[in-house]
Design a protein around this motif. Structure first.
Motif, PDB file in Angstrom:
ATOM      1  N   ALA A  80      -4.987  -5.412   2.328  1.00  0.00           N
ATOM      2  CA  ALA A  80      -4.193  -4.813   1.258  1.00  0.00           C
ATOM      3  C   ALA A  80      -3.884  -3.352   1.523  1.00  0.00           C
ATOM      4  N   LYS A  81      -4.705  -2.684   2.320  1.00  0.00           N
ATOM      5  CA  LYS A  81      -4.395  -1.305   2.696  1.00  0.00           C
ATOM      6  C   LYS A  81      -3.083  -1.245   3.480  1.00  0.00           C
ATOM      7  N   GLY A 263      -7.779  -2.123  -2.283  1.00  0.00           N
ATOM      8  CA  GLY A 263      -7.149  -1.774  -1.013  1.00  0.00           C
ATOM      9  C   GLY A 263      -5.938  -0.879  -1.186  1.00  0.00           C
ATOM     10  N   VAL A 264      -5.100  -1.181  -2.176  1.00  0.00           N
ATOM     11  CA  VAL A 264      -3.909  -0.361  -2.418  1.00  0.00           C
ATOM     12  C   VAL A 264      -4.311   1.050  -2.841  1.00  0.00           C
ATOM     13  N   LYS A 345      -7.050   1.194 -13.019  1.00  0.00           N
ATOM     14  CA  LYS A 345      -7.470   2.325 -12.188  1.00  0.00           C
ATOM     15  C   LYS A 345      -6.576   2.464 -10.952  1.00  0.00           C
ATOM     16  N   ALA A 346      -6.132   1.349 -10.380  1.00  0.00           N
ATOM     17  CA  ALA A 346      -5.246   1.425  -9.216  1.00  0.00           C
ATOM     18  C   ALA A 346      -3.954   2.138  -9.572  1.00  0.00           C
ATOM     19  N   TYR A 368       4.370   6.166   0.994  1.00  0.00           N
ATOM     20  CA  TYR A 368       3.606   6.157  -0.253  1.00  0.00           C
ATOM     21  C   TYR A 368       4.308   5.352  -1.337  1.00  0.00           C
ATOM     22  N   GLU A 369       5.640   5.304  -1.277  1.00  0.00           N
ATOM     23  CA  GLU A 369       6.377   4.573  -2.301  1.00  0.00           C
ATOM     24  C   GLU A 369       5.990   3.093  -2.338  1.00  0.00           C
ATOM     25  N   LYS A 370       5.504   2.571  -1.239  1.00  0.00           N
ATOM     26  CA  LYS A 370       5.034   1.176  -1.242  1.00  0.00           C
ATOM     27  C   LYS A 370       3.802   1.031  -2.131  1.00  0.00           C
TER      28      LYS A 370
END
Length: 403
Positions: A80-81, A263-264, A345-346, A368-370
């Motif tokens: 997910a990262k 992960g995100v 929280k994400a 970062y927009e992803k």
């Protein structure tokens, strides 16, 4: 949460392998992957070649025989990262959909489908859950199955299924569809039926893939059931147990959502930390300013608490002899609390990081927009945060059905 004392050498090896794979095969190619699904399938096939798809299935079917929630959590988080859509698909294909058949030991279903996922080719699975009519009513525990609009009628030795499902992942490409049905809306949970439907079954059709702003690397298409007939053996277990397993899915899908959210959020923090270390303001890197340091600290605190919650839940699910059946109100409540916390929280963490990056946060060239796009779904799917809170409350008191 400090994990190192909880992880075996095998866990550490899995983490390092998937982390390096993500850095090499996914992170440098996110724009290309979102634009060309054939490239996504190449990534999936490489993971199949590494044994990830087969690992969660029994050894007697050619699988790896592992399938611990802790191992799958590591894989889900690390993938997910790089791309949460790819991570979602991997978890679904690696056993989540066929896990119920393994739990109840439905050998007919296991024999039919598991070999398709333990070979050397990519295979997709699908949970066909949210009804086109009523939407989140399908997932609302207060309706006791009454919100499930897709029907299943037993005729002789076959179930006849009619209805329509919206937004299922892998609609149109899956080998099998675990379909959430209702045999009798007046029967409460006893009317819930979980039925596996093979691909190419007559009467099973699909809509076109949804155009989305997020999770572009996973396919969502509506599914239509028009007098779809399957042998009765494709039903998971029967009245009562099917409902238990459906509630178990509330645990599993909430856990899966939480691991992806982690992960995100971690990726967002990595990007924000690196950017603020090189971006200058007031003659020094901006992260040397106290206001920026405080925001980065808040992001780090949130991630630590997310990790503690997600991995604690993973350990609980790996030790059901201690914590009881996964469909118990108490375990569903704990899993739902983790899902709500991780989802909220994400979004909070990603938004805080965007404040530090300014316009760079929305630049496709930076990436970062992803994170901004992908994070929001964790608050929206699987019935949304408010319905999920009903499950949390039911672990503490008798929150009544609506009837």
């Amino acid at each position: 949460m400090n994990l190192e004392h909880l992880l075996t050498k095998e866990h550490l090896q899995i983490r390092e392998t998937i982390r390096e794979f993500t850095k090499k095969e996914i992170m440098p190619r996110t724009r290309e992957l979102e634009a060309d699904y054939s490239l996504v399938e190449e990534v999936h096939q490489k993971l199949v070649d590494m044994g990830v798809q087969a690992d969660g299935y029994p050894e007697e079917y050619g699988g790896g025989g592992h399938g611990s929630m802790k191992s799958l959590c590591i894989i889900t988080e690390e993938l997910a990262k790089g791309d949460a859509g790819i991570s979602l698909s991997v978890g679904i294909n690696a056993g989540i959909i066929l896990k119920p058949a393994m739990v109840v030991e439905n050998k007919f279903v296991m024999d039919q489908f598991i070999p398709r996922f333990t070979g050397d080719k990519l295979a997709y699975a699908c949970i066909s859950m949210t009804d086109e009519q009523g939407g989140a009513d399908s997932e609302n525990p207060l309706l006791a199955g009454g919100g499930i609009k897709t029907t299943a009628r037993l005729e002789g030795d076959e179930y006849v299924i009619n209805g329509a499902k919206s937004w299922p992942t892998h609609g149109g490409v899956a080998e099998c569809y675990l379909t959430v049905c209702n045999t009798d809306p007046s029967a409460g949970d006893e009317g819930i039926a979980l039925i596996y439907v093979p691909k190419d079954t007559p009467g099973l059709t699909f809509g076109k893939p949804e155009e989305k702003m997020l999770f572009k690397t996973s396919i969502n298409s509506s599914i239509y059931y028009n007098n779809v007939r399957v042998p009765k053996e494709y039903r998971l277990a029967g009245p009562g147990m099917d409902a238990n397993i459906y509630h178990f899915f509330e645990v599993g899908t909430g856990w899966h959502s939480s691991a992806m959210a982690l992960g995100v959020a971690e990726r967002a923090f990595e990007l924000a930390l690196a950017y603020t270390g090189t971006r200058m303001g007031g003659f020094k890197p901006v992260r040397q300013h106290s206001m920026v340091a405080g925001i980065l600290a808040d992001m780090a605190i949130g991630i630590d608490m997310m990790r503690a919650s997600v991995y604690n839940l993973s350990c609980m699910l790996d030790n059901l002899d201690v914590y009881g059946p996964p469909w118990s109100p108490q375990l569903i409540s704990k899993a739902s609390a983790t899902r709500v916390f991780a989802g909220d929280k994400a979004v909070e963490i990603v938004n805080k990081g965007a404040e530090l990056l300014g316009s760079m946060a929305i630049s496709k060239d930076f990436g970062y927009e992803k994170c901004l796009r992908d994070a929001k779904i964790f608050q929206l799917w699987l019935g949304g945060q408010q319905i999920c809170r009903y499950r949390v409350a039911r672990g503490y008191y008798d929150l009544k059905n609506w009837a």
